[in-house]
Design a protein around this motif. Structure first.
Motif, PDB file in Angstrom:
ATOM      1  N   ILE A 123      -4.634   8.368  17.788  1.00  0.00           N
ATOM      2  CA  ILE A 123      -3.832   7.233  17.324  1.00  0.00           C
ATOM      3  C   ILE A 123      -3.457   6.329  18.491  1.00  0.00           C
ATOM      4  O   ILE A 123      -3.545   5.098  18.403  1.00  0.00           O
ATOM      5  N   LEU A 124      -3.069   6.920  19.615  1.00  0.00           N
ATOM      6  CA  LEU A 124      -2.692   6.129  20.781  1.00  0.00           C
ATOM      7  C   LEU A 124      -3.880   5.331  21.308  1.00  0.00           C
ATOM      8  O   LEU A 124      -3.747   4.157  21.679  1.00  0.00           O
ATOM      9  N   GLN A 125      -5.060   5.949  21.329  1.00  0.00           N
ATOM     10  CA  GLN A 125      -6.251   5.260  21.802  1.00  0.00           C
ATOM     11  C   GLN A 125      -6.630   4.110  20.878  1.00  0.00           C
ATOM     12  O   GLN A 125      -7.009   3.019  21.330  1.00  0.00           O
ATOM     13  N   SER A 126      -6.519   4.339  19.560  1.00  0.00           N
ATOM     14  CA  SER A 126      -6.821   3.286  18.596  1.00  0.00           C
ATOM     15  C   SER A 126      -5.877   2.098  18.759  1.00  0.00           C
ATOM     16  O   SER A 126      -6.308   0.938  18.712  1.00  0.00           O
ATOM     17  N   PHE A 127      -4.599   2.389  18.979  1.00  0.00           N
ATOM     18  CA  PHE A 127      -3.612   1.333  19.185  1.00  0.00           C
ATOM     19  C   PHE A 127      -3.946   0.526  20.435  1.00  0.00           C
ATOM     20  O   PHE A 127      -3.940  -0.708  20.434  1.00  0.00           O
ATOM     21  N   LEU A 128      -4.292   1.224  21.529  1.00  0.00           N
ATOM     22  CA  LEU A 128      -4.632   0.552  22.778  1.00  0.00           C
ATOM     23  C   LEU A 128      -5.859  -0.332  22.600  1.00  0.00           C
ATOM     24  O   LEU A 128      -5.891  -1.472  23.088  1.00  0.00           O
ATOM     25  N   GLU A 129      -6.870   0.158  21.894  1.00  0.00           N
ATOM     26  CA  GLU A 129      -8.091  -0.621  21.687  1.00  0.00           C
ATOM     27  C   GLU A 129      -7.811  -1.892  20.895  1.00  0.00           C
ATOM     28  O   GLU A 129      -8.380  -2.957  21.175  1.00  0.00           O
ATOM     29  N   LYS A 130      -6.922  -1.792  19.891  1.00  0.00           N
ATOM     30  CA  LYS A 130      -6.583  -2.972  19.099  1.00  0.00           C
ATOM     31  C   LYS A 130      -5.846  -4.015  19.947  1.00  0.00           C
ATOM     32  O   LYS A 130      -6.058  -5.216  19.792  1.00  0.00           O
ATOM     33  N   VAL A 131      -4.986  -3.555  20.850  1.00  0.00           N
ATOM     34  CA  VAL A 131      -4.272  -4.479  21.728  1.00  0.00           C
ATOM     35  C   VAL A 131      -5.244  -5.184  22.664  1.00  0.00           C
ATOM     36  O   VAL A 131      -5.184  -6.406  22.860  1.00  0.00           O
ATOM     37  N   VAL A 132      -6.175  -4.415  23.247  1.00  0.00           N
ATOM     38  CA  VAL A 132      -7.161  -4.995  24.153  1.00  0.00           C
ATOM     39  C   VAL A 132      -8.038  -6.003  23.414  1.00  0.00           C
ATOM     40  O   VAL A 132      -8.319  -7.101  23.910  1.00  0.00           O
ATOM     41  N   GLU A 133      -8.467  -5.635  22.203  1.00  0.00           N
ATOM     42  CA  GLU A 133      -9.296  -6.538  21.397  1.00  0.00           C
ATOM     43  C   GLU A 133      -8.548  -7.821  21.066  1.00  0.00           C
ATOM     44  O   GLU A 133      -9.109  -8.923  21.118  1.00  0.00           O
ATOM     45  N   SER A 134      -7.260  -7.697  20.732  1.00  0.00           N
ATOM     46  CA  SER A 134      -6.446  -8.874  20.405  1.00  0.00           C
ATOM     47  C   SER A 134      -6.298  -9.785  21.611  1.00  0.00           C
ATOM     48  O   SER A 134      -6.408 -11.008  21.504  1.00  0.00           O
ATOM     49  N   ASN A 135      -6.075  -9.205  22.793  1.00  0.00           N
ATOM     50  CA  ASN A 135      -5.929 -10.018  24.000  1.00  0.00           C
ATOM     51  C   ASN A 135      -7.215 -10.759  24.322  1.00  0.00           C
ATOM     52  O   ASN A 135      -7.197 -11.910  24.775  1.00  0.00           O
ATOM     53  N   ALA A 136      -8.347 -10.100  24.097  1.00  0.00           N
ATOM     54  CA  ALA A 136      -9.628 -10.758  24.328  1.00  0.00           C
ATOM     55  C   ALA A 136      -9.816 -11.924  23.379  1.00  0.00           C
ATOM     56  O   ALA A 136     -10.334 -12.980  23.740  1.00  0.00           O
ATOM     57  N   ILE A 140      20.271  -2.514  33.533  1.00  0.00           N
ATOM     58  CA  ILE A 140      19.242  -2.676  32.511  1.00  0.00           C
ATOM     59  C   ILE A 140      17.866  -2.349  33.068  1.00  0.00           C
ATOM     60  O   ILE A 140      17.507  -2.752  34.167  1.00  0.00           O
ATOM     61  N   GLN A 141      17.111  -1.605  32.289  1.00  0.00           N
ATOM     62  CA  GLN A 141      15.696  -1.421  32.539  1.00  0.00           C
ATOM     63  C   GLN A 141      14.940  -2.016  31.359  1.00  0.00           C
ATOM     64  O   GLN A 141      15.398  -1.935  30.219  1.00  0.00           O
ATOM     65  N   THR A 142      13.796  -2.624  31.636  1.00  0.00           N
ATOM     66  CA  THR A 142      13.056  -3.318  30.585  1.00  0.00           C
ATOM     67  C   THR A 142      11.690  -2.682  30.388  1.00  0.00           C
ATOM     68  O   THR A 142      11.000  -2.370  31.361  1.00  0.00           O
ATOM     69  N   GLN A 143      11.321  -2.493  29.135  1.00  0.00           N
ATOM     70  CA  GLN A 143       9.997  -1.995  28.784  1.00  0.00           C
ATOM     71  C   GLN A 143       9.348  -2.980  27.825  1.00  0.00           C
ATOM     72  O   GLN A 143       9.998  -3.497  26.918  1.00  0.00           O
ATOM     73  N   ILE A 144       8.065  -3.267  28.022  1.00  0.00           N
ATOM     74  CA  ILE A 144       7.328  -4.164  27.133  1.00  0.00           C
ATOM     75  C   ILE A 144       6.168  -3.402  26.511  1.00  0.00           C
ATOM     76  O   ILE A 144       5.359  -2.795  27.222  1.00  0.00           O
ATOM     77  N   ILE A 145       6.090  -3.406  25.191  1.00  0.00           N
ATOM     78  CA  ILE A 145       5.013  -2.745  24.467  1.00  0.00           C
ATOM     79  C   ILE A 145       4.213  -3.816  23.741  1.00  0.00           C
ATOM     80  O   ILE A 145       4.689  -4.383  22.750  1.00  0.00           O
ATOM     81  N   PRO A 146       3.016  -4.150  24.203  1.00  0.00           N
ATOM     82  CA  PRO A 146       2.213  -5.178  23.532  1.00  0.00           C
ATOM     83  C   PRO A 146       1.662  -4.691  22.204  1.00  0.00           C
ATOM     84  O   PRO A 146       1.385  -3.496  22.030  1.00  0.00           O
ATOM     85  N   HIS A 147       1.510  -5.609  21.259  1.00  0.00           N
ATOM     86  CA  HIS A 147       0.966  -5.325  19.937  1.00  0.00           C
ATOM     87  C   HIS A 147      -0.298  -6.170  19.715  1.00  0.00           C
ATOM     88  O   HIS A 147      -0.522  -7.155  20.415  1.00  0.00           O
ATOM     89  N   PRO A 148      -1.088  -5.833  18.707  1.00  0.00           N
ATOM     90  CA  PRO A 148      -2.312  -6.598  18.430  1.00  0.00           C
ATOM     91  C   PRO A 148      -2.079  -7.980  17.846  1.00  0.00           C
ATOM     92  O   PRO A 148      -3.025  -8.749  17.683  1.00  0.00           O
TER      93      PRO A 148
END
Length: 703
Positions: A228-241, A182-190
């Motif tokens: 789109i990828l950059q927007s998704f990343l920014e939303k994740v960072v904003e959510s974590n903050a 098994i290999q595991t990947q984690i994709i964070p969401h906002p």
């Protein structure tokens, strides 16, 4: 599946319900399985029931359905297998992998289990990566809310913390061994991910709390563009903050304790309450069917800070909000009622609106209008609506008529108002549970066997070897209390020993009794007469000890009063049967406490203080008592506070007992004023910060 413990089978052609499967534990998930021997098959998973402070009894069930000979006849549904409690939390979702031919289940415990489709037994567990927990400085994995498979080489689960976890299995294998590589990947969401599924091309699709559907692929030709990828990343960072500025330690400390959740009731099915669980704010939903709270997730949403909106924050009744909006309510006769509503960033407007309606007892029909108004005002400054006036929020000519397409969800909530006192009243009961382990209970059993051989009125050989042995095994398995029972024969040997054994020999039986009363089956209402005899016998043994104090030797002098008082305390914490027994003999129990309240033994003193604490909590919960109770109770509190030999923990418990009793009614308050005057605070201040804090609250009540 449903939220109230049932699963239903429906006819796709007629739309009629063909069968209802009752008896599940709260929320039910359902998953179809491959047919066998011309019989349809499916699995269900349940969220469990509350047992004390924890949720347990979550089960996987496998069913088969025989074809009906007549369209009008009911289906023959047979339960073929049940697996209980192999997860460590409620089961939230099921799926089926037709390549691996395995049933999948996910749980609040942050794991996915791969299961045999015949029995439901677990053959492999997929866990949230430990290294990710360490990286995020988390002690517990996220709660998994949904699980799916792409029927090719991946299994995915989504978490309440916004984590999409994908386990890549060996595509060449078609057995359960696929999970071994098994290999595991984690994709964070906002935000919280409520659902995860797969598309026919093996892509994975998620439904996030931010209202966005997202598709993830391994095919480089279908990867989204850089914007789109950059927007998704920014939303994740904003959510974590935003998550990092969640509820403060002070706010969490003021929330109801999760250990006391059984003392609170929800307003209705699905209502949400925030609790303090181990220093974290967690949200739980009320299940009206089982009258229990089901843990949903940790509160990590933003609770303050700059919002850039000219509405600004403010306070209402001492509670701070990111936004405070004016609202006008149209009242009968043409008048206007002017109110304010508070709202915090990240909250669901519908939940906030519902709380506002409940608080001000408004028409339920205003819900959509108020929620729509909140959404409008958070986005921009605008008008102040008159709720109830024609056209407001209903799609007519008045502004704010936009329809709302979302409703409240289980993860949305508002913090409940801070209680008036931090330490008072006591809710629930303290208990003495130490010793409910096999090592200690084996010693108790050996002591009983030793005493039994020396007595004339002894237990039979079968009672010692089989009945007592079974009872000890059951009591030692505290994690199985929800699934075990105590027989009448097992209870009868306790009563036989307590009634007929001498003062020198009886204390092991009393020790066993104070542990057995904490078992939910042993202390239920149908056993109230048994506990009535046990309580009376314990009181009689204490009286007999005092009459023969000069002749009794050995540990019995301390053990009998200590274990009797612990038994009384635990009886409040037990079930309705044991509670009724101690409630029926409350004055006798308090008189028994009085006889040992100045004991030289600190364990006896702590047990006495705990009885007072549990008595006060019980009086507060039932609101009734005999006329003699206030004077008797308060005199015991005075003896504890004035005798000078009680340890800090016992003093704190006694002070909380006093404060809780004062909140029962004014009779206790007036009698306490006469008895204590202004002496509580000086006495309490001698025993540390918590005692002083409780003393200050008592002084406030008495002032």
């Amino acid at each position: 599946g449903s939220w109230h413990g049932t699963a239903k089978i429906w006819d796709l052609n007629s739309g009629q319900c063909c069968a209802t499967l009752d008896g599940h534990e709260n929320t039910v998930s359902v998953q179809g399985l491959p047919p066998q021997d011309k019989k349809a098959r499916f699995a269900t998973g349940s969220a469990g029931v509350a047992v004390g402070n924890s949720i347990s009894d979550f089960k996987i069930r496998i069913y088969e359905v025989a074809s009906s000979s007549s369209p009008s006849s009911s289906l023959a549904v047979t339960l073929t297998s049940t697996i209980a409690n192999d997860h460590q939390g409620p089961i939230r979702s099921l799926s089926f992998d037709d390549k691996l031919q395995l049933l999948l289940s996910c749980s609040n415990d942050g794991s996915v289990k791969l299961r045999d489709v015949q029995t439901g037994s677990c053959v492999q567990t997929l866990s949230f990566p430990v290294e990710q927990l360490q990286l995020q400085k988390q002690q517990q994995p996220p709660m998994f809310l949904d699980v799916c498979t792409n029927h090719h080489d991946s299994i995915a689960a989504c978490g309440e913390d916004g984590a999409l976890v994908i386990w890549s299995t060996d595509a060449a294998s078609t057995t359960a061994d696929a999970a071994a590589n098994i290999q595991t990947q984690i994709i964070p969401h906002p935000g919280c991910i409520w659902k995860v599924s797969t598309l026919p091309n093996h892509d994975i699709v998620t439904a996030c709390h931010d209202g966005v559907i997202r598709i993830f692929t391994r095919d480089p030709t279908r990867v989204a563009g850089a914007t789109i990828l950059q927007s998704f990343l920014e939303k994740v960072v904003e959510s974590n903050a935003s998550k990092s500025s969640g509820p403060s330690n002070e706010e969490i400390e003021k929330l109801p304790k999760w250990e006391m959740n059984y003392t609170l009731s929800g307003k209705g099915e699905g209502s949400v309450q925030v609790f303090n669980k181990g220093g974290k704010a967690i949200a739980a939903q009320w299940s009206a069917a089982s009258k229990t709270w089901i843990e949903v997730g940790e509160v990590t949403g933003q609770v303050g800070g700059s919002n850039g909106n000219s509405n600004g924050g403010g306070t209402i009744n001492g509670v701070s909000y990111d936004f405070v909006f004016p609202i006008e309510i149209d009242v009968p006769g043409g008048g206007i009622q002017k109110l304010q509503i508070g709202y915090n960033n990240g909250e669901n407007p519908f939940v906030t609106a519902q709380a506002f309606i409940d608080e001000h007892m408004l028409d339920q029909g205003y819900l959509a209008q108020i929620a729509d108004y909140i959404r409008t005002r958070v986005g921009q400054d605008g008008y102040v609506p008159t709720i109830g006036a024609e056209g407001v929020g209903g799609g007519s000519s008045s502004g704010g008529g936009a329809s709302v397409g979302t409703g409240p969800s289980p993860m949305d909530y508002t913090l409940t108002p801070t209680p008036a006192y931090q330490h008072l009243p006591m809710r629930g009961y303290k208990s003495f549970e130490a010793g409910a382990d096999m090592k200690t209970l084996t010693k108790v059993s050996k002591k009983i066997t030793e005493f039994n051989s020396a007595l004339n009125t002894n237990l039979s050989s079968d009672e010692v070897t089989t009945v007592l042995g079974n009872l000890v095994s059951t009591i030692a398995s505290t994690n199985r209390y929800h699934a075990t029972t105590i027989s009448d024969a097992e209870l009868s040997i306790i009563l036989k020993m307590m009634k007929h054994w001498t003062l020198v020999n009886v204390f092991p039986a009393m020790d066993l009794a104070r542990l057995v009363v904490l078992h939910p089956d042993a202390s239920q209402m149908k056993r109230s007469e048994f506990w009535n005899e046990i309580v009376c016998t314990a009181i009689e043994k204490c009286d007999l000890l005092l009459q023969n104090l000069n002749t009794v030797e050995g540990p019995a002098k301390v053990a009998i009063p200590m274990l009797s008082l612990r038994l009384f305390a635990n009886s409040f914490r037990g079930g309705s049967g044991s509670q009724l027994a101690v409630e029926s003999h409350l004055a006798r129990i308090l008189n028994c406490v009085d006889k040992f309240i100045t004991s030289d033994n600190k364990n006896v003193r702590l047990a006495a203080a705990t009885v007072l604490l549990n008595v006060s909590s019980h009086l507060k919960s039932i609101g009734k008592y005999d006329a003699s109770i206030p004077d008797l109770f308060l005199s015991l509190v005075a003896k504890v506070l004035n005798c000078g030999n009680y340890e800090t923990e016992a003093i704190v418990r006694t002070l909380v007992a006093l404060g809780t009793a004062l909140l029962v009614d004014d009779v206790f308050v007036q009698k306490a004023k006469s008895l204590f005057g202004e002496s509580i605070q000086p006495l309490a201040s001698q025993h540390g910060g918590k005692a002083a804090s409780v003393g200050a609250e008592i002084t406030q009540i008495l002032s």
